[in-house]
Design a protein around this motif. Structure first.
Motif, PDB file in Angstrom:
ATOM      1  N   THR A  25       0.842  -1.198   0.000  1.00 65.10           N
ATOM      2  CA  THR A  25       0.000   0.000   0.000  1.00 65.10           C
ATOM      3  C   THR A  25       0.881   1.254   0.000  1.00 65.10           C
ATOM      4  O   THR A  25       0.599   2.225  -0.696  1.00 65.10           O
ATOM      5  N   SER A  26       1.974   1.200   0.750  1.00 66.43           N
ATOM      6  CA  SER A  26       2.849   2.372   0.831  1.00 66.43           C
ATOM      7  C   SER A  26       3.834   2.474  -0.336  1.00 66.43           C
ATOM      8  O   SER A  26       4.148   3.566  -0.792  1.00 66.43           O
ATOM      9  N   PHE A  27       4.336   1.353  -0.789  1.00 72.09           N
ATOM     10  CA  PHE A  27       5.486   1.419  -1.705  1.00 72.09           C
ATOM     11  C   PHE A  27       5.186   0.995  -3.139  1.00 72.09           C
ATOM     12  O   PHE A  27       6.025   1.152  -4.017  1.00 72.09           O
ATOM     13  N   TYR A  28       4.004   0.468  -3.379  1.00 72.61           N
ATOM     14  CA  TYR A  28       3.599   0.244  -4.769  1.00 72.61           C
ATOM     15  C   TYR A  28       2.761   1.447  -5.177  1.00 72.61           C
ATOM     16  O   TYR A  28       1.587   1.550  -4.831  1.00 72.61           O
ATOM     17  N   ARG A  29       3.432   2.349  -5.865  1.00 67.49           N
ATOM     18  CA  ARG A  29       2.741   3.572  -6.272  1.00 67.49           C
ATOM     19  C   ARG A  29       2.880   3.711  -7.786  1.00 67.49           C
ATOM     20  O   ARG A  29       3.739   4.436  -8.285  1.00 67.49           O
ATOM     21  N   PRO A  30       2.044   2.984  -8.503  1.00 69.50           N
ATOM     22  CA  PRO A  30       2.217   2.915  -9.957  1.00 69.50           C
ATOM     23  C   PRO A  30       1.928   4.249 -10.643  1.00 69.50           C
ATOM     24  O   PRO A  30       1.149   5.060 -10.132  1.00 69.50           O
ATOM     25  N   THR A  31       2.596   4.454 -11.752  1.00 71.02           N
ATOM     26  CA  THR A  31       2.255   5.551 -12.640  1.00 71.02           C
ATOM     27  C   THR A  31       1.864   4.921 -13.976  1.00 71.02           C
ATOM     28  O   THR A  31       2.069   3.721 -14.171  1.00 71.02           O
ATOM     29  N   GLU A  32       1.357   5.712 -14.880  1.00 69.70           N
ATOM     30  CA  GLU A  32       0.976   5.186 -16.199  1.00 69.70           C
ATOM     31  C   GLU A  32       2.165   4.527 -16.894  1.00 69.70           C
ATOM     32  O   GLU A  32       2.009   3.627 -17.696  1.00 69.70           O
ATOM     33  N   LYS A  33       3.372   5.058 -16.591  1.00 65.31           N
ATOM     34  CA  LYS A  33       4.568   4.545 -17.276  1.00 65.31           C
ATOM     35  C   LYS A  33       5.203   3.368 -16.550  1.00 65.31           C
ATOM     36  O   LYS A  33       5.805   2.489 -17.136  1.00 65.31           O
ATOM     37  N   ARG A  34       5.143   3.397 -15.210  1.00 70.79           N
ATOM     38  CA  ARG A  34       5.875   2.399 -14.411  1.00 70.79           C
ATOM     39  C   ARG A  34       4.905   1.767 -13.421  1.00 70.79           C
ATOM     40  O   ARG A  34       4.537   2.387 -12.424  1.00 70.79           O
ATOM     41  N   TRP A  35       4.478   0.564 -13.745  1.00 71.04           N
ATOM     42  CA  TRP A  35       3.425  -0.030 -12.912  1.00 71.04           C
ATOM     43  C   TRP A  35       3.565  -1.536 -12.702  1.00 71.04           C
ATOM     44  O   TRP A  35       2.811  -2.135 -11.956  1.00 71.04           O
ATOM     45  N   LYS A  36       4.577  -2.139 -13.341  1.00 70.35           N
ATOM     46  CA  LYS A  36       4.614  -3.605 -13.303  1.00 70.35           C
ATOM     47  C   LYS A  36       5.297  -4.154 -12.052  1.00 70.35           C
ATOM     48  O   LYS A  36       6.178  -3.520 -11.474  1.00 70.35           O
ATOM     49  N   ILE A  37       4.858  -5.340 -11.671  1.00 69.06           N
ATOM     50  CA  ILE A  37       5.445  -6.039 -10.523  1.00 69.06           C
ATOM     51  C   ILE A  37       6.021  -7.361 -11.030  1.00 69.06           C
ATOM     52  O   ILE A  37       5.326  -8.120 -11.717  1.00 69.06           O
ATOM     53  N   VAL A  38       7.277  -7.608 -10.688  1.00 72.95           N
ATOM     54  CA  VAL A  38       7.911  -8.875 -11.074  1.00 72.95           C
ATOM     55  C   VAL A  38       7.839  -9.836  -9.894  1.00 72.95           C
ATOM     56  O   VAL A  38       8.158  -9.473  -8.764  1.00 72.95           O
ATOM     57  N   ILE A  39       7.421 -11.051 -10.149  1.00 75.62           N
ATOM     58  CA  ILE A  39       7.331 -12.087  -9.109  1.00 75.62           C
ATOM     59  C   ILE A  39       7.547 -13.429  -9.808  1.00 75.62           C
ATOM     60  O   ILE A  39       7.342 -13.524 -11.015  1.00 75.62           O
ATOM     61  N   GLU A  40       7.949 -14.445  -9.085  1.00 73.93           N
ATOM     62  CA  GLU A  40       8.093 -15.743  -9.750  1.00 73.93           C
ATOM     63  C   GLU A  40       6.714 -16.355  -9.967  1.00 73.93           C
ATOM     64  O   GLU A  40       5.867 -16.288  -9.090  1.00 73.93           O
ATOM     65  N   LYS A  41       6.586 -17.015 -11.108  1.00 71.25           N
ATOM     66  CA  LYS A  41       5.340 -17.730 -11.396  1.00 71.25           C
ATOM     67  C   LYS A  41       5.101 -18.828 -10.373  1.00 71.25           C
ATOM     68  O   LYS A  41       3.974 -19.115 -10.011  1.00 71.25           O
ATOM     69  N   GLY A  42       6.173 -19.410  -9.914  1.00 69.96           N
ATOM     70  CA  GLY A  42       6.058 -20.502  -8.933  1.00 69.96           C
ATOM     71  C   GLY A  42       6.110 -20.014  -7.497  1.00 69.96           C
ATOM     72  O   GLY A  42       6.460 -20.767  -6.603  1.00 69.96           O
ATOM     73  N   SER A  43       5.754 -18.761  -7.280  1.00 68.74           N
ATOM     74  CA  SER A  43       5.857 -18.226  -5.918  1.00 68.74           C
ATOM     75  C   SER A  43       4.815 -18.866  -5.006  1.00 68.74           C
ATOM     76  O   SER A  43       3.843 -19.469  -5.472  1.00 68.74           O
ATOM     77  N   PHE A  44       5.023 -18.696  -3.719  1.00 70.74           N
ATOM     78  CA  PHE A  44       4.044 -19.162  -2.737  1.00 70.74           C
ATOM     79  C   PHE A  44       2.693 -18.514  -3.076  1.00 70.74           C
ATOM     80  O   PHE A  44       2.641 -17.311  -3.343  1.00 70.74           O
ATOM     81  N   PRO A  45       1.611 -19.293  -3.096  1.00 74.35           N
ATOM     82  CA  PRO A  45       0.335 -18.744  -3.576  1.00 74.35           C
ATOM     83  C   PRO A  45      -0.102 -17.465  -2.866  1.00 74.35           C
ATOM     84  O   PRO A  45      -0.653 -16.560  -3.499  1.00 74.35           O
ATOM     85  N   SER A  46       0.153 -17.365  -1.564  1.00 78.54           N
ATOM     86  CA  SER A  46      -0.307 -16.171  -0.857  1.00 78.54           C
ATOM     87  C   SER A  46       0.350 -14.918  -1.437  1.00 78.54           C
ATOM     88  O   SER A  46      -0.287 -13.886  -1.612  1.00 78.54           O
ATOM     89  N   ASP A  47       1.627 -14.998  -1.750  1.00 75.65           N
ATOM     90  CA  ASP A  47       2.327 -13.863  -2.366  1.00 75.65           C
ATOM     91  C   ASP A  47       1.724 -13.548  -3.733  1.00 75.65           C
ATOM     92  O   ASP A  47       1.513 -12.393  -4.083  1.00 75.65           O
ATOM     93  N   TRP A  48       1.475 -14.592  -4.491  1.00 75.78           N
ATOM     94  CA  TRP A  48       0.926 -14.443  -5.848  1.00 75.78           C
ATOM     95  C   TRP A  48      -0.448 -13.750  -5.790  1.00 75.78           C
ATOM     96  O   TRP A  48      -0.715 -12.802  -6.521  1.00 75.78           O
ATOM     97  N   TYR A  49      -1.302 -14.223  -4.907  1.00 73.73           N
ATOM     98  CA  TYR A  49      -2.630 -13.603  -4.772  1.00 73.73           C
ATOM     99  C   TYR A  49      -2.500 -12.149  -4.292  1.00 73.73           C
ATOM    100  O   TYR A  49      -3.147 -11.248  -4.820  1.00 73.73           O
ATOM    101  N   ALA A  50      -1.691 -11.960  -3.274  1.00 73.47           N
ATOM    102  CA  ALA A  50      -1.568 -10.623  -2.672  1.00 73.47           C
ATOM    103  C   ALA A  50      -1.073  -9.618  -3.704  1.00 73.47           C
ATOM    104  O   ALA A  50      -1.649  -8.530  -3.860  1.00 73.47           O
ATOM    105  N   ILE A  51      -0.032 -10.006  -4.442  1.00 76.55           N
ATOM    106  CA  ILE A  51       0.559  -9.077  -5.404  1.00 76.55           C
ATOM    107  C   ILE A  51      -0.442  -8.752  -6.524  1.00 76.55           C
ATOM    108  O   ILE A  51      -0.561  -7.611  -6.948  1.00 76.55           O
ATOM    109  N   HIS A  52      -1.186  -9.769  -6.965  1.00 82.71           N
ATOM    110  CA  HIS A  52      -2.171  -9.527  -8.028  1.00 82.71           C
ATOM    111  C   HIS A  52      -3.276  -8.577  -7.595  1.00 82.71           C
ATOM    112  O   HIS A  52      -3.927  -7.958  -8.426  1.00 82.71           O
ATOM    113  N   SER A  53      -3.525  -8.493  -6.300  1.00 82.60           N
ATOM    114  CA  SER A  53      -4.664  -7.671  -5.868  1.00 82.60           C
ATOM    115  C   SER A  53      -4.328  -6.173  -5.849  1.00 82.60           C
ATOM    116  O   SER A  53      -5.227  -5.353  -5.769  1.00 82.60           O
ATOM    117  N   HIS A  54      -3.048  -5.816  -5.938  1.00 84.42           N
ATOM    118  CA  HIS A  54      -2.704  -4.392  -5.786  1.00 84.42           C
ATOM    119  C   HIS A  54      -2.923  -3.507  -7.005  1.00 84.42           C
ATOM    120  O   HIS A  54      -3.462  -2.402  -6.857  1.00 84.42           O
TER     121      HIS A  54
END
Ligand SMILES: *Cc1c(COP(=O)(O)O)cnc(C)c1O
Length: 473
Positions: A124-153
């Motif tokens: 909430t504090s540190f993911y502050r996307p702009t139109e130009k810079r908004w992507k999040i890199v994560i492993e496809k095989g990450s722990f599901p909780s991380d995967w779900y959490a990151i997708h929700s932002h």
């Protein structure tokens, strides 16, 4: 490197006798084989501290003390505490120990909530996307909780991001075809290829499934070079591997404490925020983030504690924090670098014994037969691992791994299973012994031998149709 000489049971017993850390096992309550669901007398070989660390005698004592304080001092326990741990500041004795083992300054670490909630808090504090810079890199095989959490932002920023951008916001890292773990060079290439659009790179310190230790020191400078932030999930790293958050210039990190820190099921989580990291005025506030000096004035103005503690929300849960103190005190006594050194030797010994087993399948050999009953090692060689070793049981599917796993449990070897084919084994420095590694490998070999026999009598069509316990979905 470990020498390839195969250690005998006597060699392993000698390693235990000569081990300067051999006394710490007696600090823990070791479960019996029967309590873990097996048959036979004696203690289980508990190689599952990567999932839930064992209860220490001192943690039990600390918790009982807190129950007594609750019973007798009641509400005054917040301020006056017969053991010098007033609940109001129950996290205070944790902070210096933790800062030390994660390689950070005290004002950069805090305890609060649980791991996934802390991901949300920090994103909430540190993911502050702009139109130009908004992507999040994560492993496809990450722990599901991380995967779900990151997708929700990204969805929370639908005023800034278009529906297409939200859909494309997550870049999932994948190992090369035929490989199990990610190569640093491939991660760096993804960063280069998307250098103008990446906002955050979110990685594990130690990967939960493969046991791979990420080379954060090599990745973080690249993340900063492209103008992004690097965040770490240290669930499987903290208390397990050497960690230098300051030196590596990690921006923020989260962890749980019930794995290698033995704080008990669903115990308090923690996080790190690099000193001076700008939150752009976006912070989820709560009274526990307010400066302790003015917190009880109940003022309507939020005055955040400087540093990481200013991002806390609620008063610190005492019963889920105090067991952590027991482990941290023990680590302090032992010296964390001594633990890391012993961890390398424990897991190194496990690898030596496994690689010389007749059931070992060497995947570096292109002619290796992966259809026979045996196992592969998924975890990379040292130094790119902690104590956890992940083995994949072959042949994959057909219920092979669950059958092998349940035979291990029956004989008192407790690891954990991750479908479809992986068994994770983590000899933990504070309570496991070299001698147990020798017995564990014998149990694995026995379980595989019985599987060979099982497949001989139940093989072919019957096996595939009638005994496939695993859903491939
Ligand atoms: C253990 C673990 C979790 C658990 O999250 P909780 O919020 O504590 O339930 C999350 N992520 C990773 C990578 C883990 O290993």
């Amino acid at each position: 490197m470990m020498s390839k000489a195969i250690p005998s049971a006597e060699d392993l017993a000698r390693l235990d006798r000569e081990d300067p850390l051999n006394w710490t096992r007696d600090e823990f309550e070791i479960p019996t084989i029967k309590a873990c669901g097996g048959e036979g007398d004696g203690d289980a070989i508990y190689f599952c501290g990567n999932s839930l660390g064992l209860l220490s005698r001192r943690a039990r004592q600390h918790v009982l003390e807190e129950l007594d304080v609750w019973s007798t001092s009641t509400v005054t326990g917040h301020f006056k505490h017969p053991h010098g741990r007033p609940w109001k500041h129950v996290d205070a004795p944790l902070t210096p120990h933790l800062a030390k083992i994660v390689g950070a300054k005290e004002e950069e670490v805090a305890h609060s909530s649980t791991l996934t909630s802390n991901i949300h808090n920090l994103f909430t504090s540190f993911y502050r996307p702009t139109e130009k810079r908004w992507k999040i890199v994560i492993e496809k095989g990450s722990f599901p909780s991380d995967w779900y959490a990151i997708h929700s932002h990204p969805q929370l920023h639908d005023k800034i991001l278009s529906p297409e951008q939200i859909k494309e916001a997550v870049i999932g890292l994948e190992p090369r075809e035929g490989e199990e773990t990610l190569r640093t060079e491939d991660i760096l290439k993804v960063l280069d290829d998307n250098k103008d659009t990446i906002a955050i790179v979110w990685l594990p310190l130690v990967q939960y499934y493969t046991g791979q230790l990420f080379d954060v020191a090599a990745i973080a400078p690249k993340v900063h070079e492209i103008g992004a932030l690097i965040g770490l999930d240290m669930a499987h790293g903290i208390g397990n591997v050497e960690t230098k958050l300051n030196e590596w210039e990690v921006d923020f990190a989260v962890w749980c404490t019930y794995k290698y820190l033995n704080a008990g099921p669903a115990a308090i989580g923690g996080y790190y925020i690099r000193a001076g990291l700008d939150d752009g005025g976006r912070r989820l506030a709560g009274w526990w983030g307010n400066d302790a000096a003015t917190r009880f004035q109940m003022s309507p103005d939020f005055q955040p504690t400087p540093g990481a503690k200013g991002y806390q929300h609620s008063c610190t849960p005492v019963l889920s924090s105090i067991p952590l103190l027991a482990t941290l005190e023990l680590i302090d006594k032992v010296g964390f670098s001594n633990m890391v050194a012993k961890g390398r030797r424990l897991t190194g010994t496990l690898v030596t014994l496994l690689e010389t087993s007749p059931y070992y399948i060497d995947t570096s050999d292109p002619k290796a037969d992966q259809s026979k009953v045996g196992f592969k090692i998924l975890t990379p060689p040292a130094p790119y691992r902690g104590t956890q070793l992940s083995i994949a049981i072959t042949p994959e599917g057909h219920g092979t791994m669950p059958r092998v796993f349940s035979r291990m449990i029956q004989r008192g070897l407790v690891g954990d299973e991750r479908q479809p084919s992986v068994i994770r084994l983590s000899p933990v420095v504070l309570y496991n012994r070299f001698e147990e590694i020798g017995r564990a490998v014998k149990i694995i070999e026995q379980a595989l031998k019985e599987e060979e026999e099982w497949q001989k009598t139940n093989g072919g069509e019957v096996d595939l149709k009638g005994h496939d316990l695993i859903s491939k979905e």
